[in-house]
Design a protein around this motif. Sequence first.
Motif, short mmCIF file in Angstrom:
data_model
loop_
_atom_site.label_atom_id
_atom_site.label_comp_id
_atom_site.label_asym_id
_atom_site.label_seq_id
_atom_site.Cartn_x
_atom_site.Cartn_y
_atom_site.Cartn_z
N ARG A 1 -0.01 -8.89 13.18
CA ARG A 1 -1.05 -8.29 12.34
C ARG A 1 -0.53 -7.11 11.52
N HIS A 2 0.23 -6.26 12.16
CA HIS A 2 0.69 -5.04 11.46
C HIS A 2 1.79 -5.36 10.46
N LEU A 3 2.68 -6.33 10.81
CA LEU A 3 3.71 -6.71 9.85
C LEU A 3 3.08 -7.41 8.65
N THR A 4 2.05 -8.21 8.92
CA THR A 4 1.34 -8.85 7.81
C THR A 4 0.73 -7.80 6.89
N ALA A 5 0.11 -6.80 7.51
CA ALA A 5 -0.46 -5.72 6.71
C ALA A 5 0.62 -4.99 5.93
N PHE A 6 1.78 -4.75 6.58
CA PHE A 6 2.88 -4.07 5.90
C PHE A 6 3.34 -4.88 4.70
N CYS A 7 3.54 -6.21 4.89
CA CYS A 7 4.01 -7.04 3.79
C CYS A 7 2.99 -7.12 2.66
N ASP A 8 1.71 -7.18 3.02
CA ASP A 8 0.69 -7.22 1.97
C ASP A 8 0.66 -5.92 1.17
N LEU A 9 0.85 -4.82 1.87
CA LEU A 9 0.78 -3.53 1.17
C LEU A 9 1.97 -3.29 0.27
N VAL A 10 3.17 -3.69 0.71
CA VAL A 10 4.38 -3.43 -0.10
C VAL A 10 4.75 -4.61 -0.98
N GLY A 11 4.07 -5.75 -0.84
CA GLY A 11 4.28 -6.85 -1.75
C GLY A 11 5.55 -7.64 -1.47
N VAL A 12 5.93 -7.87 -0.20
CA VAL A 12 7.11 -8.66 0.15
C VAL A 12 6.64 -9.81 1.04
N THR A 13 7.57 -10.77 1.22
CA THR A 13 7.24 -11.95 2.03
C THR A 13 7.40 -11.63 3.51
N TYR A 14 6.52 -12.24 4.27
CA TYR A 14 6.53 -12.00 5.72
C TYR A 14 7.81 -12.52 6.36
N SER B 1 10.11 -6.48 -4.27
CA SER B 1 8.67 -6.40 -4.06
C SER B 1 7.92 -6.58 -5.37
N LYS B 2 6.68 -7.05 -5.23
CA LYS B 2 5.77 -7.16 -6.37
C LYS B 2 4.99 -5.86 -6.61
N PHE B 3 5.22 -4.90 -5.75
CA PHE B 3 4.54 -3.60 -5.85
C PHE B 3 5.39 -2.68 -6.73
N ASP B 4 4.87 -2.33 -7.92
CA ASP B 4 5.65 -1.60 -8.92
C ASP B 4 6.10 -0.24 -8.40
N LEU B 5 5.24 0.46 -7.70
CA LEU B 5 5.61 1.79 -7.23
C LEU B 5 6.76 1.73 -6.25
N LEU B 6 6.77 0.72 -5.36
CA LEU B 6 7.86 0.59 -4.41
C LEU B 6 9.17 0.29 -5.12
N VAL B 7 9.10 -0.55 -6.14
CA VAL B 7 10.32 -0.84 -6.92
C VAL B 7 10.80 0.43 -7.61
N GLU B 8 9.87 1.23 -8.10
CA GLU B 8 10.25 2.49 -8.75
C GLU B 8 10.91 3.44 -7.77
N LEU B 9 10.49 3.39 -6.50
CA LEU B 9 11.11 4.27 -5.50
C LEU B 9 12.57 3.92 -5.28
N PHE B 10 12.91 2.64 -5.35
CA PHE B 10 14.27 2.20 -5.02
C PHE B 10 15.05 1.77 -6.25
N GLN B 11 14.62 2.18 -7.44
CA GLN B 11 15.31 1.71 -8.63
C GLN B 11 16.67 2.38 -8.80
N ASP B 12 16.90 3.55 -8.22
CA ASP B 12 18.20 4.20 -8.34
C ASP B 12 19.10 3.86 -7.16
N GLU B 13 18.67 2.90 -6.33
CA GLU B 13 19.45 2.53 -5.16
C GLU B 13 20.42 1.43 -5.54
N GLU B 14 21.69 1.72 -5.52
CA GLU B 14 22.69 0.70 -5.82
C GLU B 14 22.78 -0.32 -4.68
N LYS B 15 22.95 0.20 -3.52
CA LYS B 15 22.96 -0.66 -2.34
C LYS B 15 22.91 0.21 -1.11
#
Length: 1889
Positions: free
Chosen positions: A355-368, A583-597
């Motif tokens: 339940r909680h992982l499903t909620a996490f994936c729904d909130l951040v826009g990634v696949t379970y 992720s499909k969540f734009d804000l999360l992508v913006e958080l990690f956009q400067d992350e090379e790896k």
Amino acid sequence: MAASELYTKFARVWIPDVEEVWKSAELTKDYKNGDSSLQLTLEDGTNIEHTLDPKTKNLPYLRNPDILVGENDLTALSYLHEPAVLHNLKVRFMDSKLIYTYCGIVLVAINPYETLGIYGSDIINAYSGQNMGDMDPHIFAVAEEAYKQMARDERNQSIIVSGESGAGKTVSAKYAMRYFATVSGSASEANVEEKVLASNPIMEAIGNAKTTRNDNSSRFGKYIEIGFDHRYRIIGANMRTYLLEKSRVVFQADEERNYHIFYQLCASAHLPELRPLKLSSANDFLYTRQGRSPVIEGVDDTKEFSTTRHAFTLLGINESYQMGLFQVLAAVLHLGNVEIKDRDSDSSIIAPNNRHLTAFCDLVGVTYQDMSHWLCHRKLKTATETYIKPLPRLQATNARDALAKHIYAKLFNWIVEHVNKALITNIKQHSFIGVLDIYGFETFEINSFEQFCINYANEKLQQQFNMHVFKLEQEEYMKEQIPWTLIDFYDNQPCINLIEAKMGVLDLLDEECKMPKGSDDSWAQKLYNTHLKTCTLFEKPRMSNRAFIIQHFADKVEYQCDGFLEKNKDTVNEEQITVLKASKFDLLVELFQDEEKATSPTGQTPGAGGRTRLSVKPDKSRTGTSSREHKKTVGCQFRNSLQMLMETLNATTPHYVRCIKPNDFKLPFSFDPKRAVQQLRACGVLETIRISAAGFPSRWTYQEFFSRYRVLMKQKDVLTDRKMTCRNVLEKLVQDQDKYQFGKTKIFFRAGQVAYLEKLRADKLRVACIRIQKTIRCWLARKKYLRKRSAAITIQRFTRGYQARCLAKFMRRTQAATIIQKYQKMYVARKRYRQKQAAALAMQTILRAYMARQKYQALLREHKAVIIQKYARGLLARRWYKRCLSSLVYLQCCVRRMRAKQELKKLKIEARSVEHFKKLNIGMENKIMQLQRKIDEQNKDHKVINERLVGLESSHALESERMRVELNRLRGAEEEAKNNANRVTSLMEELQRLRKELSTTQKEKKTIEDWAQTYRDEMERMVAELKEQNGLLKTEKDNLNRLIREQGQQMTEKMARAIVEETQQLETDLNEERSRYQNLLTEHLRLEEKYEDLKEAISSNVAKPGHRRTDSTHSSNGSEYTYNSEYTESEEGSRAAEDVTRGIDTSLTLKLQKRLTELEQEKQSLRNELENKEELFQRARARDDAEHKKARGAELEYESLKRQELESENKKLKHNLAEMRQSLLGNAGAGAGAPGSPAYKVLLDQLNSSCEELDVRKEEVLILRSQLVSQKEAMQHKETMTEPSHYVEDVSKLKDSDEIKQAYVGLKDTNRSPRFLRKPLEVNELLSRLRSPTPDFHKLNEDGELWLVYQGLKETNRLLESQLQSQRRSYDAEVEVLRGELQNVKEENNRQQQLLAQNLQLPPEARIEASLQHEITRLTNENLENMADVPTATREARVTILRRMVDLMEQLEKQDRTIRKLKKQLKVYSKRIGEMGAGLTEGQTSPGQMVDEPIRPVNIPRREKDFQGMLEYKKEDELKLVKNLILELKPRGVAVNLIPGLPAYILFMCLRHADYVNDDQKVRTLLTSTINSIKKILKKRGDDFETVSFWLSNTCRFLHCLKQYSGDDAFMKHNTSRQNEHCLSNFDLAEYRQVISDLAIQIYQQLIKCMESILQPMIVSGMLEHETIQGVSGVKPTGLRKRTSSIADEGTYTLDSILRQLSAFHSTMCQHGTDPELIKQVVKQQFYIIGAVTLNNLLLRKDMCSWSKGMQIRYNVSQLEEWLRDKSLMLCGAKETLEPLIQAAQLLQVKKKTDEDAEAICSMCHALTTAQIVKVLNLYTPVNEFEERVSVSFIRTIQTRLRDRCETPQLLMDTKTIYPVTFPFNPSSLALETIQIPGSLNLGFLTRV
């Protein structure tokens, strides 16, 4: 100085203690060199022996004198050591409730754990502009010092706030930023300062958490740079963060919480917008329930969440971004609840559909599937292949937590970055002030990597702090030219090298992190091998191989190596980051956009939660760093960012704030010495003390030293050179030359020397006191002895005299007793004999009287029995006779009744027979009629006969009655004869008996006379009682009269008080409304200035030449707020050269325009409300004044004024007609041959006749009016005379005879009962009886007349009481009638004034008509009202008069119409005459006319050329007029050489001419240009007092001229007739008067600000610091708080400076001709500023709260009052504004010990608030040892007594308060036509008219 000189008996020392750290003790024995111990007595009386260390022989620390305890600056202490510092802090914190203390350059702040009211805007204003040492220690003082040095030195500043968790670092930093935001303001309308403050709740929500030590602990370090422009206004800010505690996201210890934002979200989960986040209670999530303390007491997380969201909005983060942030935070919480289970020993698994992982994936826009897979697996890369390895459950859980920490760190960085974007500005930054809020030195039971980094940062900061302190000391010594000696201080560079140098702890840690199989154990072994033997600061614990110890500057700290490598690497799974990036969540992508790896060494950006920009200025080039930069470890990043921070701090001037946590239980004002001393050691305060103590910590100026230690000098030692005097004295007092040094301006002492000098001073004063006491005690003892000796002699003298008198008295008494006994015995014997004799006689008398009475009563009974028998027998005989008579009468009645019945029966039978006969004989009617007539005749005859019979019967009855009476008389005579025969015998017997009793009666005569005497005495007593009662009644009547008078007086006083209270309330309301209006006016002016600045900026950006368009939101009526002249535009264009690099927001301009419109409307409404209030106030005042005047007098006065006005108008018309007649005659004579001349004569005849007729009619009207008035007065007099007069005679003034007369008259009038039928005595007879020597009271009171007199008096008193009551009722009724009449008169007066104002606006022709019409109408109404109360004849006469008046009115109307027609014809004829005269002039003239040409100019009247007080100018000269008269005018020359207010007079004369020619455009432009030009000159030279005062005076004079010549009757009372002719005739400028009044208010406020800026630097120095009375104030050590950098280069101001400045202000305003009332208001405001600033500084300066300073203040106040008396300004209210200061000075001087003192203080200090009284008592500081401190219990008593006061809790007075100003009308007596324009004004283009 030898130790034996200091460690003597009674010296106090500090000894170590386990519980209290240091304990005070007192020596009981002198210390001698070589002693191994000290004999001490503790404060509780315990005697102990303190053993000295045999090796060092160090003596215990000496205690400072009590006079130095509680100092603001620790460096002012004579003995600088740890116990002295700790004790001083404790005394200030516990006793005085002071949380701030200076320690040299450091501000020590102790957390009170209680909200204090010392951070308000009033405190900020008090500290603004003050030097750091001038006020009590405060965080605002440090902030002001930084702000001032930034502005003065053009150098960036830093405020370093440090301390352990819970010490109050964040709050201190917050208050410092608030101070900058308040003082500096904002350079734009974007409210940057609000945004800077709004960043605090955001950073607290995401970076603060509850710990065991603090409920709001900052878990990261931050450095905020607040940017300022060249005007030192806030333009933006930038924030850097350091070392966020990411581990708190996934783990919290007991009684701790995660970051606040998580609990705020959970508490607000019920909100509709947060329901998609699927949140619940904080106890449902692993990351928020581990500490088992989800709630903070007193904190509402829901409310805090609302505050956080509001702060986000204020910083420009919209709702969508906010919901995205909350979505990420909720995902972190759900991620923590994801349960990972073991699949086997080497792998783990997550249950499907968690339940909680499903909620996490729904909130951040990634696949379970992806997330659940990579949470349990990781990817391994080799040189050739890639492997996917499953993770055990423990490693998978750690990977999950690492991901949560990484996401939160990224979110934290994103928020900080966007906060910086919101705070950044495009305006060029000129300088900045940095506020560093960083963690203090920390040591726990288990210390890990975070504590290591924190302590490493504190080592660097401590090194920088030591170097800065050392540098300041060196600068001070060099400035004073003191020989510089190297001071040994602790240098922590070896410890820093151990941490950051090559092969140091951090270097070895980074090296171990790079090793493939590196571990914490191997790293620990490397540390041991490298540093254990080479560095003394590094140690190894005895019982552990996984820990190490570092000796820091504060203490030794043991660090556990577990987790160092992992925390330094900060590893995050790369695949998890990849999943999040997809992720499909734009804000999360913006958080990690400067992350090379995600690399294995670290997965965090540089700064470990901080920003990538680490330079001093924002650097956006850091965002594109290489991958190598990302591979740095956390330790390396922290070291680099710390190095950048140190470079920033070194490039700035640092200011230090050290926060101390007083206890671990968060108890308010509770002090734990152990915890405090630990923190003092850790924060470097004691190191500062040690550095100061190593040199010369005590520093005195020569003047201070001389003032303090003058008592140690002899008269011969005092020289004119103070420096040489101090040098000579010190050389004598202190033999060791190394103990002090002489600088240029100061004397430097080593530690302990000031205490030694204080000891010498105290000893000297003690010796002097002992000598004084000895002398006084000797004098008192001798005086007592002499008094006792004199008393003993006096007692002996009186005792001996008393004994002699007693002996003489005893002898006299013995002789007297013998005589008394002789006469007493004789008296007793004689009395006994007389008693026996009297008893015998009494017995005989009683016995004889008894026998006589018995015999008399027997005879009396026999006599009365005979009488009773006589009357009984007569009664029986009469009864028998009456019974017989009644029987006979009854028998007669019965017989007569029987006979009547028989007769009736016969008549009935006859009647029936006649009817039968009628029936049978119908034809017999005629016969019957005849018979009937015969019967009627017989009846008449029968009637006559009956009358004769009745006469006979009556005469017979009378005769019978006479005979019967005669018979009865004869029978009575017969019976009387028989009775007389019987009575003769009885009378003879009675005569014999009476003769026998005669002798007995004569014997009883004596007894009766005695009884009469007794009765007379009783009557006399009764009369006396009646007189006494009469006196009581008179007294009662007097009391009633007095009570009535008192009640009347009380009613009058009550009404007067009610009127006064109502007037005061109206004045108060008016002042409040006026103050609100003027405040709004000030705000409007400020917004107007901003609006003008914006327009200038827009014009400078657009750079388009030409005319500017006026704002459409401004109406033409509001032209006073715009500049519409070309000159003004050119001036603005020349001044708009400001450096503006960015354009102004258009929406902001529109908002400002809208706001200006709203303010205009609000201003108009407030103006209307103010006018209504003023009108109500004027009405109330008029009502109060009118009640003391007679209504008729006011009416007659008004009538006389109207009549005079009509007469003046009539005379004026006559004069005009005469002039016109002369001119017409002259013109007719000059042109006799011209056509139309006869018409002119006819016209003149008609005019003369009409004028004569008009005069006749007016005289008739006036005569009729006077007749009506006289008739009305006669009627009123008649009604008054016919009314019953009230009895007002005071009966108490009558004499006894008058009272008796009045009573007797009342008796005759009121008592008319049947029992008083006899004629009463006359008054004179009654008086003669009473006044006779021996009044016969039997005769006097024979009819009870004395009692009647008494009753009459009572009736009279009742009558008087009723008359008094009726008089009171009539008085009340009369008062009510008068009030009604007064109200009618007021209404009539108002109506008359309105009509008069309307009439004055009419032309002169219609004015007379309207006045007469109104007068006739008024008289008609009065007569109609009075007709109802007059008789019919008078009413008819009045009707006739009214008809006559109506006829006259109609005739007057006809005459007026004729006059108007004739005037029109006259105008036409005069125009024709002018045309004809012009034609004659232009044509050819005859020789005869040539002769008359020289005479023609003489015929022109010269009076028409008289000046009318007007100035004419051309419209194109208006710009020149304003320029020369306002903009370029020099006030000094005008004030000295010309009349006051000359520019105002000139402007008004120009305005008069524009009104005269009826040019509304000219009037409007002139007024607008004048107002705008005055505003412009004030804006240009608003800081020049002379200019502001000059234009305030001229603006007020211009306003008064507009009122004086407005034509309003209220303003024309004091005008001359000539001035009334100069009134404006065409325009009503009431609206412009209001605009000019507003302008005057603005100028007044500018004047007050200008004066305040001039007086402000003088007040504190002159009123508090300067010693007006030399030698009274004692100077105490000041320490380092008065630093050279904080003291401006300015002279010392004295009280004389203030008085001279006040005199300069006063003389300048007088020269400018300012109104006296306005000068009084200005002086009142000046004195308020002086009192408020002085009191505020007194409340914030502990060194000023002493007895001697109170004396100085009272003397200074007396000098100010003397200045008021000299200027005749004592009644202006200025003295009352100083009352709080006076009471504060008295509070410093009064006794403060007992409850009586507390009561006296409470009653005395009524102008001070409770907070101010308590503050003064807390700050009270003795200057000498003979004074005592105020006890805490006494302060508590004061607080208890003042608990019920209703007042504001504000501590300081508001120095910005400006009293509402009024401009009382002040007419000028100067005639406008006499004003001359000097040539120096360059106004030659003006023409006098």
